[in-house]
Design an enzyme around this catalytic site. Structure first.
Site, PDB file in Angstrom:
ATOM      1  N   SER A  48       0.856  -1.186   0.000  1.00  0.00           N
ATOM      2  CA  SER A  48       0.000   0.000   0.000  1.00  0.00           C
ATOM      3  C   SER A  48       0.892   1.236   0.000  1.00  0.00           C
ATOM      4  O   SER A  48       2.110   1.134   0.220  1.00  0.00           O
ATOM      5  CB  SER A  48      -0.916   0.016   1.229  1.00  0.00           C
ATOM      6  OG  SER A  48      -0.229   0.508   2.373  1.00  0.00           O
ATOM      7  N   PRO A  49       0.307   2.434  -0.222  1.00  0.00           N
ATOM      8  CA  PRO A  49       1.128   3.657  -0.173  1.00  0.00           C
ATOM      9  C   PRO A  49       1.716   3.905   1.202  1.00  0.00           C
ATOM     10  O   PRO A  49       2.664   4.686   1.343  1.00  0.00           O
ATOM     11  CB  PRO A  49       0.146   4.760  -0.577  1.00  0.00           C
ATOM     12  CG  PRO A  49      -1.213   4.203  -0.344  1.00  0.00           C
ATOM     13  CD  PRO A  49      -1.081   2.732  -0.604  1.00  0.00           C
ATOM     14  N   LYS A  50       1.200   3.247   2.219  1.00  0.00           N
ATOM     15  CA  LYS A  50       1.715   3.434   3.577  1.00  0.00           C
ATOM     16  C   LYS A  50       3.124   2.862   3.733  1.00  0.00           C
ATOM     17  O   LYS A  50       3.808   3.162   4.706  1.00  0.00           O
ATOM     18  CB  LYS A  50       0.776   2.794   4.591  1.00  0.00           C
ATOM     19  CG  LYS A  50      -0.611   3.421   4.618  1.00  0.00           C
ATOM     20  CD  LYS A  50      -0.566   4.907   4.945  1.00  0.00           C
ATOM     21  CE  LYS A  50      -1.968   5.489   5.088  1.00  0.00           C
ATOM     22  NZ  LYS A  50      -1.932   6.938   5.395  1.00  0.00           N
ATOM     23  N   ASP A  51       3.567   2.022   2.783  1.00  0.00           N
ATOM     24  CA  ASP A  51       4.953   1.561   2.799  1.00  0.00           C
ATOM     25  C   ASP A  51       5.912   2.748   2.768  1.00  0.00           C
ATOM     26  O   ASP A  51       6.929   2.780   3.472  1.00  0.00           O
ATOM     27  CB  ASP A  51       5.239   0.668   1.589  1.00  0.00           C
ATOM     28  CG  ASP A  51       4.724  -0.747   1.765  1.00  0.00           C
ATOM     29  OD1 ASP A  51       4.182  -1.059   2.846  1.00  0.00           O
ATOM     30  OD2 ASP A  51       4.859  -1.543   0.823  1.00  0.00           O
TER      31      ASP A  51
ATOM     32  N   ALA B  81       5.689   4.581   6.241  1.00  0.00           N
ATOM     33  CA  ALA B  81       6.307   3.814   7.322  1.00  0.00           C
ATOM     34  C   ALA B  81       7.827   3.849   7.218  1.00  0.00           C
ATOM     35  O   ALA B  81       8.527   4.054   8.220  1.00  0.00           O
ATOM     36  CB  ALA B  81       5.795   2.376   7.303  1.00  0.00           C
TER      37      ALA B  81
END
Length: 460
Positions: free
Chosen positions: A127-130, A133
C-alpha cells in the site's frame, strides 16, 4: 577551366564524394547494427510487469563501452535493461516506482485519460503506507529515537495499512511492532498483522478525545515503554510513529510519490484525485506538483466517503456532517463502510496541503461498492474500498474537465484485505450474481458506468 563552369561535372563530383562518405559511415557503424537489433529484440521479449517490479529497487540505466570503428572511435551505449536484473537491499528496496496504469473502462466512459498509481504493488505492506512507514522509521533513526537490534518497539494507532507496513519493515530492520486498531476493521488486517509478528490490540471504537481511542492508546503504550527504559527495567525504547501528525508522512510523498507521478506523466496532468485519512498523500503530492513543479493549473481533488467531515471543510470551510450527531453513526470515525480514508478532524498532515486542495467529491458507500465491482469485471482490477472511492471521484472530476484531460489517482490496496466487510457488502448487494442464458454464464453488472454510479446527469 574550373568545375564551377561545368555544372554537370560539379554535380558528379559531389555525388561521388557523398557516396564515399556513405561507405565510411556504413563501415563505422557496421558492428553496431547487430547489437542494436539484438537489444531491440531482447527488449521486446521482456515482461514489462516484471521489469517494473524489479525497477522498484531503484536500479538506473548504466552505460557499456563498446569497441568503435576506426572512423568514429568508442561508442557509449545506455543499457536500460540492467534494472530487470538489479538486486535491491532488503524488502524496503521494493518500495516505490509503482506503475501508472491507464484504466481503460473509466477512460472510455469519461472521454479523459484516467491513470491510477498502482500502490498495492509496493513490496513491503502492499500500500502507499509503505512509503510513509519507511520514512517515519528512517527519520526516527536519524534522530536517535530508534536503534536497530536492541529490542526497540514501534507503536502505532492505525485502521490497518500503516500498521501492516510498519510490521513488515520493523521485522526487516530489527524492531518490534505494537499496533492498536479499532475492532470494527476487517479481520484480514489484524490477522495479517499477527502473521507479521506484530502485537495487535483491537480496541472498542472511541472518540479521539478519549484516552482509549486507538491512536491515543498507542501513544500511551509508547510512553509506558519509554518510562520502563528510564527506570532501568529495559534497555529498549518505545517509539510512537504518530502517522496522523508526523511531518515524515507527507514528506514521504514529496520525496517519492509526487516525483514519480510527475516523471511518469511527463508533467502532463490536469487533475490529481486522492482520499485522506491522515492526509499525507494528498498533501505531499499536491505540495510537490504545485509548489516544487509549479503546476498551478493542476486541480487537486479530495475523494471523501460519506460521513467524513473533510468534504464540507474543503467545499464550505466548516467541518460538519449530519452523521456527527450523537447516536447516528454506524462507525465512530465516519459513517461509512469504507476503511482507510475519511475523518472528522483536521490532522497536521492534511493541514500542510489543505490550501492546495481545489475541490472535493463525496462518494457514497453504494457508489464505492459498484465501482469496485465494475473495476473487477471490466478491467480485472481487484481493489479495496478506498481505491474505489478514489476512482469514483476521478470519474466525477474527469467529467468536469475538457475531453482528453488527464486525471491521476491511486489504487491503494488489494481487495484481499476487504473480503469480510467491503466485498461481503458487494455480494449482499447482488452485484456478483450470475444468471444462465443460453447455457452461457453471464455476469450482470450494469454496462453503463455513469448509470451504475448514479451519475447519468453528468454525461457529456
Amino acid at each position: 577551366m574550373s568545375l564551377s563552369d561545368h555544372p554537370r561535372a560539379y554535380g558528379t563530383a559531389a555525388l561521388t564524394a557523398a557516396f564515399v562518405a556513405g561507405i565510411f559511415v556504413t563501415l563505422g557503424f557496421k558492428d553496431l547494427y547487430p547489437e542494436l537489433e539484438g537489444r531491440y529484440q531482447r527488449k521486446r521479449s521482456i515482461n514489462r510487469g516484471a521489469l517494473g517490479a524489479a525497477g522498484a529497487g531503484g536500479g538506473g540505466a548504466t552505460k557499456k563501452s563498446r569497441r568503435g570503428s576506426f572512423f568514429f572511435g568508442p561508442v557509449e551505449l545506455e543499457d536500460h535493461e540492467s534494472s530487470s536484473t538489479s538486486i535491491v537491499d532488503g524488502i524496503e528496496g521494493c518500495i516505490g516506482n509503482t506503475p501508472l496504469i491507464k484504466i481503460r473502462s473509466l477512460s472510455e466512459a469519461t472521454g479523459c485519460t484516467i491513470l491510477a498509481k498502482a500502490e498495492f504493488l509496493n513490496g513491503a505492506g502492499n500500500s502507499p503506507k509503505d512509503r510513509v512507514a519507511l520514512n517515519m522509521i528512517e527519520v526516527a533513526e536519524e534522530q536517535g529515537l530508534l536503534t536497530p537490534g536492541q529490542g526497540d518497539t514501534i507503536y502505532e494507532g492505525t485502521v490497518g495499512s500503516t500498521g501492516i507496513s510498519i510490521a513488515a519493515l520493523a521485522r526487516a530492520k530489527g524492531y518490534r511492532a505494537h499496533i492498536c486498531m479499532p475492532n470494527d476493521q476487517s479481520a484480514e488486517k489484524s490477522n495479517l498483522l499477527h502473521h507479521l509478528g506484530a502485537t495487535v490490540e483491537r480496541v472498542p471504537v472511541a472518540p479521539i478525545t478519549s484516552p482509549n481511542h486507538f491512536v491515543n492508546l498507542a501513544r500511551t503504550r509508547a510512553r509506558e515503554h519509554t518510562a520502563a527504559s528510564a527506570a532501568g527495567k529495559s534497555v529498549s525504547k518505545g517509539f510512537f510513529a504518530n502517522q496522523f501528525e508526523s511531518s515524515a508522512n507527507y514528506e514521504a510523498h514529496i520525496k517519492t510519490t509526487g516525483p514519480e507521478i510527475f516523471s511518469q506523466t511527463g508533467g502532463r496532468i490536469d487533475a490529481f484525485v486522492a482520499g485522506a485519512g491522515t492526509g499525507g498523500t494528498i498533501a505531499g503530492v499536491a505540495k510537490f506538483l504545485k509548489e516544487d513543479r509549479h503546476l498551478m493549473d493542476l486541480r487537486v481533488v479530495l475523494a471523501d466517503p460519506q460521513g467524513s467531515g473533510l468534504y464540507n471543510k474543503v467545499k464550505h470551510g466548516v467541518m460538519y456532517s449530519p452523521t456527527e450527531r450523537e447516536g447516528t453513526r454506524r462507525r465512530q470515525q465516519v459513517d461509512s463502510i469504507v476503511e482507510g480514508i475519511g475523518i472528522n478532524r483536521i490532522t497536521e498532515n492534511f493541514e500542510a496541503g489543505r490550501g492546495l486542495v481545489d475541490d472535493a467529491v463525496r462518494v457514497t458507500d453504494e457508489q464505492a461498492c459498484r465501482m469496485a465491482r465494475w473495476l473487477a469485471e471490466h478491467d480485472g482490477i481487484f481493489v479495496g474500498s478506498s481505491s474505489s472511492v478514489n476512482c469514483v471521484a476521478a470519474v466525477v472530476t474527469a467529467l468536469s474537465l475538457p475531453e482528453g484531460s488527464r486525471v491521476v489517482t491511486l489504487l491503494c490496496d488489494s481487495g484481499t484485505r476487504h473480503l469480510s466487510k467491503f466485498w461481503k457488502q458487494i455480494a449482499d448487494m447482488g452485484l456478483e450474481e450470475e444468471e444462465e442464458n443460453d447455457d452461457i454464464v453471464q455476469k450482470q453488472p450494469p454496462q453503463d458506468l455513469l448509470a451504475a454510479l448514479g451519475l447519468a446527469e453528468l454525461r457529456r
